[in-house]
Structures are given as structure tokens and as C-alpha cells.
Design an enzyme around this catalytic site. Structure first.
Site: not given
Length: 336
Positions: A46, A167
Site C-alpha cells: 500500500e 534423476w
């Protein structure tokens, strides 16, 4: 409000333990100011939005939009609600109430007492989803927990006799995983995964900060030569022997392993760790599922067969999305 939410996402991975917030100021149907929270200790969204307005005389005729209730307390910065009142902004539109105890409706109350028209819960669901880590941390007193693993085409999480790093997903999926790491406070694995994979658990395939690395090593058996103990990021070793939390890199937290998960999460909560990716093996991940202490699971299905391996965790939940990433499929499950 949708624009506020999109703007706020610029702070993902940078603002924890603060919430992700964006703010717009609109005059006569036109955006004249915008801002988002960038780093802890810096101006809130803000304030940045108000500061960006060139003609401050228009503020008294404008509407401020923000996805989270403006704060009302003094923290590292002054209350945003005070600045809004000072600028005489007549209307404020809020996405959702901040349930953090220091705010929790007091910001809205202060604005209304000053005569400001406050509209609340505009896109509430989307605003809460945006800050699911922040809300989980303050409402459940633990980090938001993301389970992540990859399965082979024939349904295994890893080879049965793994002797080094493994992986199975594509390069694009690996890059996405590294992006995820940059968005969370911490990442956790168990001792066996640390020994077999010797992972770094850092962000290398994309830009972003490294998460805190958390290792479960009950009897402190792990070698100090592992990559986890380098200086790339802080590492916390959860153990049953000692607490030593003075180092910049490797720190030890002693917990009772009877009730390990709850005891560990309480220690992480005390250290303001709001989110946690669990990339451990099937046993570590399954332990969180069995206790029903998880919020989200991200499961890759790779286009590769292992033939003889370790079965993945068993999980139930609501499938929120399924997408294709190169040769892999990715399923997101929510604990509802």
C-alpha cells in the site's frame, strides 16, 4: 483485485515470513498507482502504491485495492492503515482479512472508524490461496508442507539398488523443481536420501534464493563431506543428540524422535519457517502422509521404466491439476 494478485506475485520467494501483497490505486477508472511488497523490512504494498502516485491530490478521490487487509500495528514499518487515513483515501477494497493475531480485523476496523468505506472479501478464495503459506503458518502453527516426488512409467520412485544420484524426469521438469525451491523457505530430506544421492538441494537451474536445507539425521551419522554441508545455504540437522544453532551454515536442533514430525515442525515454526518442500525418499514422505500432515503433493510421472525399484508413497486427496511438461506429466494433489 485480479491485478493486485498478479502484481503481488512479484514478491514470491522474496517476502517470507511476510505475506505476498499487491496494491493498486484507481482514480476515475484509471490506475494511477501500484506497488507490491518486495522484501521483509521494506515498504508494504500500500505504501509503494501511494508513493507511486504522481499527483497526491487525487488520493482523496481514489479507491485503493489490496489483496490483504492493511496492517494496523508497528512492526519493521509503520501501519499501512495510518497512511491510508492520512492520505484521506475514501474507499478501500480488500481481498481477504489477515488472520495474523497482530492484525485480524483491526486494520479494517481502524479504517472504518476514520470514515473510510471498506469493502471486504472481494475474491476472497483467490486471495487466501495466494497466501496459503502465510495463513497455514499462523492458523495451524506449522509450515505449509509440499510433498514432491517422481515416479517411473512402471511405478517406481527409485531403483532398488541405487548407488548414486538418480534423476528420471526431463530437463524442463528439473528446471521447474529448482524454481519451486526458490519459492519456499526450506527443503527437507532424510538421512538415507542424503547418503545415496549426495544432493546440493540448491537453486541452480533458475534465478532465486536457496532454501534452508533440513536433514533428518537422528544419530548424526552423515559425513561432513556431503554437499549438504557446504556454504551454499544454511543447513539444519534434526537429530536426537545436540542443539547448536550459532553457525551461519550448519546448525543442529535436538528433538524427541517420539513424535518426530510434530516436534520438528514446532521447532521450524519457532524459527519462522513458513513453507517446506519434502523431497525425501518414499519412507520420509509416507510418514507425513500417514500423520495427515501435508497440504499439497506434486507428483511427476516420467517417461522411463525402472523395472525393479522402490514403490512410491500412497496418497489420497483432491486432484487440482494435471499438466504435461515435455515427456513428463505432473499431477498436483491437495489435502482437502
Amino acid at each position: 483485485m485480479q491485478k493486485c494478485i498478479e502484481l503481488s506475485k512479484n514478491g514470491i520467494g522474496s517476502v517470507s515470513p511476510n505475506p505476498i501483497v499487491g496494491s493498486l490505486i484507481v482514480y476515475n477508472g484509471k490506475v494511477i498507482g501500484e506497488g507490491y511488497h518486495e522484501r521483509p523490512g521494506s515498504n508494504h504494498a500500500e505504501v509503494n502504491a501511494i508513493n507511486s502516485v504522481k499527483d497526491k491530490s487525487l488520493l482523496s478521490k481514489s479507491t485503493l485495492y489490496v489483496n490483504l487487509e492493511p496492517c494496523s500495528h508497528f512492526g519493521k514499518t509503520p501501519p499501512c492503515s495510518d497512511l491510508i487515513i492520512k492520505c484521506k483515501i475514501p474507499t478501500v477494497v480488500v481481498g481477504c482479512i489477515d488472520t495474523y493475531s497482530e492484525v485480524s480485523g483491526t486494520g479494517i476496523e481502524k479504517l472504518r472508524k476514520a470514515g473510510i468505506d471498506v469493502k471486504i472479501e472481494i475474491m476472497k478464495k483467490e486471495s487466501r490461496e495466494l497466501n496459503k503459506r502465510f495463513f497455514t503458518f499462523h492458523e495451524k502453527k506449522r509450515p505449509y508442507i509440499i510433498l514432491k516426488w517422481a515416479e517411473s512409467k512402471d511405478g517406481f520412485i527409485a531403483p532398488k539398488y541405487q548407488t548414486g544420484p538418480f534423476w528420471m524426469t526431463s530437463a524442463k521438469s528439473k528446471k521447474l523443481v529448482h524454481k519451486w525451491r526458490s519459492e519456499e523457505d526450506a527443503i527437507l530430506i532424510g538421512r538415507i536420501t542424503a547418503e545415496k544421492d549426495n544432493p546440493s538441494l540448491t537453486v541452480r537451474e533458475t534465478k532465486g534464493d536457496n532454501p534452508i536445507r533440513i536433514i533428518i539425521d537422528k544419530d548424526l551419522k552423515l559425513s561432513s563431506n556431503l554437499k549438504l554441508f557446504n556454504s551454499k545455504s544454511e543447513t539444519i540437522i534434526i537429530n536426537e543428540i545436540k542443539t547448536d544453532y550459532k553457525s551461519k551454515n550448519n546448525n543442529y536442533i535436538k528433538v524427541d524422535f517420539n513424535g518426530l514430525i510434530n516436534n520438528m515442525l514446532y521447532e521450524l515454526y519457532k524459527r519462522r519457517i513458513q513453507s517446506l518442500i519434502i523431497e525425501g525418499g518414499a519412507t520420509t514422505i509416507q510418514s507425513f502422509i500417514d500423520k495427515n500432515i501435508w497440504d499439497e503433493a506434486r507428483i511427476f510421472k516420467a517417461n522411463k521404466n525402472i523395472e525393479n525399484g522402490v514403490r512410491p508413497p500412497k496418497i489420497n486427496g483432491k486432484i487440482s491439476s494435471e499438466i504435461q511438461i515435455d515427456t513428463d506429466s505432473l499431477k498436483i494433489i491437495i489435502n482437502d
